[in-house]
Write a protein that holds these residues in place. Structure first.
Motif, PDB file in Angstrom:
ATOM      1  N   ASP A  47       0.813  -1.220   0.000  1.00 47.65           N
ATOM      2  CA  ASP A  47       0.000   0.000   0.000  1.00 47.65           C
ATOM      3  C   ASP A  47       0.849   1.274   0.000  1.00 47.65           C
ATOM      4  O   ASP A  47       0.420   2.303  -0.518  1.00 47.65           O
ATOM      5  CB  ASP A  47      -0.955   0.020   1.196  1.00 47.65           C
ATOM      6  CG  ASP A  47      -2.069  -1.001   1.061  1.00 47.65           C
ATOM      7  OD1 ASP A  47      -2.265  -1.552  -0.051  1.00 47.65           O
ATOM      8  OD2 ASP A  47      -2.738  -1.279   2.083  1.00 47.65           O
ATOM      9  N   TRP A  49       3.241   1.981  -1.742  1.00 43.99           N
ATOM     10  CA  TRP A  49       3.658   2.308  -3.102  1.00 43.99           C
ATOM     11  C   TRP A  49       2.525   2.847  -3.981  1.00 43.99           C
ATOM     12  O   TRP A  49       2.787   3.292  -5.101  1.00 43.99           O
ATOM     13  CB  TRP A  49       4.287   1.077  -3.762  1.00 43.99           C
ATOM     14  CG  TRP A  49       5.625   0.794  -3.174  1.00 43.99           C
ATOM     15  CD1 TRP A  49       5.923  -0.089  -2.187  1.00 43.99           C
ATOM     16  CD2 TRP A  49       6.839   1.460  -3.493  1.00 43.99           C
ATOM     17  NE1 TRP A  49       7.257  -0.021  -1.888  1.00 43.99           N
ATOM     18  CE2 TRP A  49       7.840   0.916  -2.672  1.00 43.99           C
ATOM     19  CE3 TRP A  49       7.182   2.463  -4.395  1.00 43.99           C
ATOM     20  CZ2 TRP A  49       9.168   1.346  -2.728  1.00 43.99           C
ATOM     21  CZ3 TRP A  49       8.498   2.885  -4.464  1.00 43.99           C
ATOM     22  CH2 TRP A  49       9.474   2.325  -3.627  1.00 43.99           C
ATOM     23  N   LYS A  50       1.289   2.845  -3.508  1.00 46.46           N
ATOM     24  CA  LYS A  50       0.173   3.347  -4.329  1.00 46.46           C
ATOM     25  C   LYS A  50       0.387   4.823  -4.659  1.00 46.46           C
ATOM     26  O   LYS A  50       0.801   5.607  -3.807  1.00 46.46           O
ATOM     27  CB  LYS A  50      -1.154   3.153  -3.604  1.00 46.46           C
ATOM     28  CG  LYS A  50      -1.628   1.718  -3.635  1.00 46.46           C
ATOM     29  CD  LYS A  50      -3.006   1.570  -3.036  1.00 46.46           C
ATOM     30  CE  LYS A  50      -3.422   0.120  -3.102  1.00 46.46           C
ATOM     31  NZ  LYS A  50      -4.687  -0.110  -2.414  1.00 46.46           N
ATOM     32  N   ASN A  51       0.123   5.151  -5.919  1.00 51.08           N
ATOM     33  CA  ASN A  51       0.246   6.511  -6.455  1.00 51.08           C
ATOM     34  C   ASN A  51       1.693   7.006  -6.558  1.00 51.08           C
ATOM     35  O   ASN A  51       1.933   8.199  -6.642  1.00 51.08           O
ATOM     36  CB  ASN A  51      -0.600   7.508  -5.647  1.00 51.08           C
ATOM     37  CG  ASN A  51      -2.064   7.120  -5.656  1.00 51.08           C
ATOM     38  OD1 ASN A  51      -2.599   6.752  -6.700  1.00 51.08           O
ATOM     39  ND2 ASN A  51      -2.697   7.166  -4.509  1.00 51.08           N
ATOM     40  N   ILE A  52       2.641   6.080  -6.521  1.00 48.27           N
ATOM     41  CA  ILE A  52       4.068   6.407  -6.649  1.00 48.27           C
ATOM     42  C   ILE A  52       4.543   5.875  -8.007  1.00 48.27           C
ATOM     43  O   ILE A  52       4.138   4.788  -8.425  1.00 48.27           O
ATOM     44  CB  ILE A  52       4.890   5.738  -5.516  1.00 48.27           C
ATOM     45  CG1 ILE A  52       4.342   6.122  -4.144  1.00 48.27           C
ATOM     46  CG2 ILE A  52       6.372   6.041  -5.645  1.00 48.27           C
ATOM     47  CD1 ILE A  52       4.395   7.594  -3.828  1.00 48.27           C
ATOM     48  N   SER A 113      -0.170   1.582 -13.813  1.00 48.27           N
ATOM     49  CA  SER A 113      -1.025   2.003 -14.925  1.00 48.27           C
ATOM     50  C   SER A 113      -0.143   2.281 -16.139  1.00 48.27           C
ATOM     51  O   SER A 113       1.086   2.330 -16.029  1.00 48.27           O
ATOM     52  CB  SER A 113      -1.800   3.253 -14.512  1.00 48.27           C
ATOM     53  OG  SER A 113      -0.897   4.307 -14.244  1.00 48.27           O
ATOM     54  N   ILE A 117       2.323   4.789 -12.950  1.00 45.10           N
ATOM     55  CA  ILE A 117       1.999   5.040 -11.540  1.00 45.10           C
ATOM     56  C   ILE A 117       1.445   3.754 -10.918  1.00 45.10           C
ATOM     57  O   ILE A 117       0.565   3.109 -11.499  1.00 45.10           O
ATOM     58  CB  ILE A 117       0.962   6.185 -11.410  1.00 45.10           C
ATOM     59  CG1 ILE A 117       1.494   7.469 -12.062  1.00 45.10           C
ATOM     60  CG2 ILE A 117       0.590   6.418  -9.953  1.00 45.10           C
ATOM     61  CD1 ILE A 117       2.774   8.009 -11.444  1.00 45.10           C
ATOM     62  N   THR A 119      -0.772   1.378  -9.068  1.00 45.32           N
ATOM     63  CA  THR A 119      -2.195   1.398  -8.714  1.00 45.32           C
ATOM     64  C   THR A 119      -2.540   0.344  -7.669  1.00 45.32           C
ATOM     65  O   THR A 119      -3.619   0.371  -7.100  1.00 45.32           O
ATOM     66  CB  THR A 119      -3.063   1.160  -9.960  1.00 45.32           C
ATOM     67  OG1 THR A 119      -2.706  -0.102 -10.537  1.00 45.32           O
ATOM     68  CG2 THR A 119      -2.876   2.276 -10.971  1.00 45.32           C
TER      69      THR A 119
END
Length: 146
Positions: A47, A49-52, A113, A117, A119
């Motif tokens: 979690d 790493w989300k949006n990284i 994605s 990024i 997801t």
């Protein structure tokens, strides 16, 4: 009197047997607790790493061992092999009697994605982190967040 001594001998043998059962139950409960905390530790790592950008994960974790094309982007896979630990006095050490220890494995997957990024992701294995506070496991968490 022989009946009493037989009863005493039976009771004396039963105590270590009961203690062994208690020890096995306690060990099972401890392993279940560790498995539960391992789940939250690894999920916390994923979690983080989300949006990284996935390029950050590659810099921090090194190159992935596999890359898989997905309909919604790309999956990057890292696999660790952890040598089996063997406590002192854990079994026979004579030639031919010692079992070969089986290493543990942990596979981490980050899904990015099409724009790179992260997801989401997933993990699986029998040697994944039970805590992300120190050592190898702490190094897996995204370092840019406080």
């Amino acid at each position: 009197m022989p009946a009493n001594s037989a009863r005493f001998a039976y009771a004396a043998r039963a105590v270590p047997h009961r203690l062994a059962h208690v020890a096995v139950l306690a060990a099972a409960a401890m392993m279940a607790a560790c498995a539960g905390s391992g789940t939250s530790a690894m999920q916390g790592i994923i979690d983080s790493w989300k949006n990284i950008p996935v390029e950050e994960a590659k810099r921090q974790w090194g190159p992935p061992q596999a890359v898989q094309a997905l309909p919604a982007g790309t999956a990057y896979v890292w696999t660790d092999s952890v040598p089996a630990a063997r406590p002192p006095g854990s079994g026979p050490r004579d030639a031919g009697m010692e079992r070969t220890p089986v290493p543990g494995h942990c596979q981490r997957k980050l899904v990015a994605s099409p724009d790179g990024i992260v997801t989401g992701g997933e993990w699986r294995g029998d040697a994944c982190c039970i805590t992300a506070l120190a050592g190898r496991c702490a190094a897996l968490k995204y370092r840019g967040r406080g």
